[in-house]
Every structure is written in structure tokens, then in C-alpha cells.
Design a protein around this motif. Structure first.
Motif, PDB file in Angstrom:
ATOM      1  N   HIS A 145      61.257  44.482   6.116  1.00 33.84           N
ATOM      2  CA  HIS A 145      61.964  45.135   7.476  1.00 33.84           C
ATOM      3  C   HIS A 145      63.426  45.265   7.159  1.00 33.84           C
ATOM      4  CE1 HIS A 145      62.956  44.648  11.557  1.00 33.84           C
ATOM      5  NE2 HIS A 145      63.961  43.887  11.251  1.00 33.84           N
ATOM      6  N   TRP A 146      64.117  44.290   6.375  1.00 32.71           N
ATOM      7  CA  TRP A 146      65.590  44.849   6.418  1.00 32.71           C
ATOM      8  C   TRP A 146      66.145  45.844   5.820  1.00 32.71           C
ATOM      9  CZ3 TRP A 146      68.467  43.297  10.275  1.00 32.71           C
ATOM     10  CH2 TRP A 146      68.048  42.118  11.082  1.00 32.71           C
ATOM     11  N   HIS A 172      64.371  48.703   5.618  1.00 30.26           N
ATOM     12  CA  HIS A 172      64.244  49.904   6.491  1.00 30.26           C
ATOM     13  C   HIS A 172      65.110  49.799   7.597  1.00 30.26           C
ATOM     14  CE1 HIS A 172      60.366  50.426   4.665  1.00 30.26           C
ATOM     15  NE2 HIS A 172      59.631  49.404   5.227  1.00 30.26           N
ATOM     16  N   VAL A 173      65.853  48.490   8.144  1.00 30.70           N
ATOM     17  CA  VAL A 173      66.798  48.567   8.825  1.00 30.70           C
ATOM     18  C   VAL A 173      68.163  49.253   8.118  1.00 30.70           C
ATOM     19  CG1 VAL A 173      68.639  47.097  10.229  1.00 30.70           C
ATOM     20  CG2 VAL A 173      66.042  46.512  10.367  1.00 30.70           C
ATOM     21  N   GLU A 183      67.681  52.924   8.169  1.00 34.22           N
ATOM     22  CA  GLU A 183      68.058  54.031   9.455  1.00 34.22           C
ATOM     23  C   GLU A 183      69.511  53.918   9.812  1.00 34.22           C
ATOM     24  OE1 GLU A 183      65.398  52.193  12.220  1.00 34.22           O
ATOM     25  OE2 GLU A 183      63.475  52.708  11.017  1.00 34.22           O
ATOM     26  N   GLU A 184      70.364  52.765   9.693  1.00 34.26           N
ATOM     27  CA  GLU A 184      71.510  52.628   9.862  1.00 34.26           C
ATOM     28  C   GLU A 184      72.537  53.594   8.861  1.00 34.26           C
ATOM     29  OE1 GLU A 184      71.592  48.124  12.170  1.00 34.26           O
ATOM     30  OE2 GLU A 184      72.325  48.288  10.099  1.00 34.26           O
ATOM     31  N   TYR A 238      71.253  42.982   2.816  1.00 34.60           N
ATOM     32  CA  TYR A 238      71.577  43.859   3.961  1.00 34.60           C
ATOM     33  C   TYR A 238      72.984  43.681   4.352  1.00 34.60           C
ATOM     34  CZ  TYR A 238      72.087  45.107   8.644  1.00 34.60           C
ATOM     35  OH  TYR A 238      72.476  45.802   9.782  1.00 34.60           O
TER      36      TYR A 238
END
Length: 339
Positions: free
Chosen positions: A115-116, A118-119, A122-123, A186
Motif C-alpha cells: 500500500h505505502w 503505491h502512496v 503517486e505522491e 515511506y
């Protein structure tokens, strides 16, 4: 003792070596070799009409950018094939490029269902301004931890040693020869930009670069010691070491909620299995109590999927209530053994 990365970055801020203003950057990939660009565009076209680029940066139906990861077989690497970051897959060519251009390496390690990861993609990695900084001052390399578990183990160990904890995405800054000097997981985009600019400015200063090289040597030596110890079959450990380890886990125990944290809660199956084994061998009731209290809390909490079965990887709170909705096979296997 290894120098804390936070102290090191703070020292850079105070040294006066960092220019507070940001220099104008070229657009991402603006100076790419046209032969390479044509090859990557051809690889993109060969993916066919059913291929869906993972990026927010589209010109109509076509992705604005394509990088070397378009040639990868890994689903995780392909997810980053259209970032404006000029990604390299791990290999001798990437390390040779870092050596030839005398640039530090930014290494990002993750996996397709993280999940992180992908975060952060994107960011930061799908952000043209951040990509321009990365492309100018670093050689950016991507690793799929499921393709290269041995390399993942080395660099996650480095992060664990330097930060005291580790996870994915594993964000590691390396010397051109691959030795790590600064680690993280992250990183929010504003902190990521600040970190990139601090390291780029420090790299331009010979004294600061020598400091990075020294830190990379310390960290690499520590990783080697840890990995050699963990792979050795002949290390004799006395009962006093086991007792100290058990005492340390009892100190970490969250007496109110169970587990070993006052914030996010991971099951820490290895801790639980060790405490159960320590009780079995020594009769230490405190070790049994901590392990069973934690297992009861896990079973009752939201980390346990009461509807679908199994356990989520962790919770975002200390009372096991609110899970991060991700399940990993290793959690299921080790928790089944512990229960």
C-alpha cells in the motif's frame, strides 16, 4: 555507534552548505539519449492496446513518460514504468552509470501489493517536479523485493540498523558502489524533497561527501556483521543471552493492550514464538503471560478478520482495533504456529 540519520541531516541544515533556493531543473527526461528513448517507446507500443499505463500523467490515451522499467517482467516494476523518474532496474549497468556520473544512488525497494509503496509512487515518483530533482542529482533504481530477496534482505537490514525499524517501501541512499549511507521507508513528498536537496547539496561538498562515505562504511560493516551472524550455523548462545532477550521483550510489552508497541501494532510473531519457547525451556511464567495476553488481544481485535478469516498485517492503533487492510502469507503461517 552509527550516526543517527536525523542528526546527520540536521547537521547539514546547520552547516550552511545547503542553498535554500531551488535551482531551476530541466523537465524530466529532457536530455535522454534518443536511441534509448526510441527503444523504450517501441517497448511501450509492443505492450499492445490492452495495456493500461499506471500514471496520472497522460497525454490523451498515451502516457507522457516511459522509462527503462517498461522492459521489466515484474508487475511491480511495470507499475513504475511511466513515472517521470528515470528509473533503472538493479544491475551492473545502473551501478556503472552512477560511478561514471559520480552521483549517489536513490534505491527504492517494494512489491506489487504494498500500500505505502503505491502512496509514495503517486505522491512523489509520479510528480514531475520531484522527478526532475531525482533525475538531475541521483541515479534512481527500483527493486522488486520478490524478485531479489537477497538484495532486499541486505538493504532492509541496513534500514533496521540505522532507523531501529524497517518496512516497505524501503528508501535507501547509496554511494555509487552500492553502500548505503541514509535510509528510510515511506517518506512524505515535502520531506522527500527536503531530503533529496540536502543530500544533493552535501554531495557537492567534498567534506560532506567524505562524511557520507565514512557513514556508508560503518553501516555496511554493521550489515555484514548482522547477516553473517544470522546465517551462521555454529554460533553458540548461552542461556544468559536468552534471558536478556526475554527481559528486553518484557520491557517492551504494552501491559494495557498487549503487543510490543504504544502506537502501531504488528503481531511480531518471532517475539511471541521466542517467548513461548523461552517459557517451555525455563518455566518463566512472565514470558508465557506476555505471549498469551498478546495472542488473546490479536484474536479479539480488528487485526483478526472475523468475517473472512486470517489476520491483517498490522493495525494503525495500539489496541489492535483498526487494521491496515493487507494480508501476508507469512503472517498467517507464523501466527497459526504461535496460536
Amino acid at each position: 555507534m552509527l550516526w543517527s540519520p536525523r542528526i546527520w541531516l540536521a547537521a547539514l541544515l546547520c552547516s550552511g552548505s545547503v542553498d535554500a533556493g531551488r535551482a531551476a531543473e530541466l523537465p524530466p527526461n529532457a536530455d535522454r539519449d534518443p536511441v534509448l528513448h526510441a527503444r523504450l517507446e517501441a517497448a511501450y507500443a509492443a505492450r499492445g492496446a490492452e495495456y493500461a499505463p499506471r500514471t496520472q500523467l497522460m497525454d490523451g490515451a498515451k502516457a507522457r513518460y516511459v522509462n527503462r522499467l517498461i522492459e521489466a517482467a515484474s508487475p511491480y516494476l511495470l507499475q513504475h514504468a511511466h513515472n517521470p523518474v528515470d528509473w533503472w532496474p538493479w544491475g551492473e549497468k545502473a551501478l556503472a552509470e552512477a560511478a561514471a556520473r559520480n552521483l549517489p544512488i536513490f534505491l527504492s525497494v517494494g512489491y506489487a501489493t504494498c500500500h505505502w509503496c503505491h502512496v509514495m509512487e503517486e505522491e512523489s515518483f509520479d510528480n514531475e517536479a520531484i522527478a526532475a530533482i531525482l533525475n538531475k542529482h541521483f541515479i534512481a533504481i527500483k527493486i522488486d523485493r520478490e524478485e531479489m530477496p537477497a538484495l532486499d534482505h541486505i538493504y532492509i537490514t541496513a534500514t533496521q540498523i540505522q532507523q531501529g525499524q524497517a518496512g516497505w517501501p524501503n528508501s535507501v541512499f547509496l554511494m555509487p558502489d552500492g553502500r548505503p549511507f541514509h535510509t528510510g521507508t515511506y517518506i512524505p513528498p515535502d520531506v522527500f524533497v527536503e531530503t533529496l536537496e540536502l543530500i544533493a547539496a552535501a554531495w557537492a561538498d567534498q567534506a560532506q561527501r567524505a562524511q557520507m562515505a565514512s557513514l556508508s562504511g560503518e553501516l555496511s560493516d554493521a550489515v555484514q556483521r548482522v547477516t553473517q551472524l544470522s546465517s551462521s550455523q555454529s554460533v553458540a548462545v548461552g542461556e544468559e543471552v536468552y534471558a536478556r532477550a526475554a527481559a528486553r521483550l518484557l520491557d517492551l510489552h504494552n501491559a494495557l493492550e498487549g503487543g510490543f508497541s504504544e502506537s502501531q501494532q504488528f503481531p511480531q510473531e518471532g517475539y511471541l514464538l521466542f517467548l513461548l519457547d523461552h517459557w517451555r525451556r525455563t518455566g518463566d511464567d512472565a514470558s508465557l503471560s506476555v505471549a498469551t495476553e498478546t495472542l488473546y488481544a490479536i484474536a479479539a481485535g480488528g487485526i483478526h478478520d472475523h468475517a473472512g478469516g486470517g489476520f491483517h498485517r498490522y493495525t494503525i492503533d495500539p489496541n489492535w482495533r483498526t487494521p491496515h487492510f493487507e494480508k501476508m502469507l507469512y503472517n498467517q503461517g507464523l501466527l497459526a504456529r504461535a496460536f
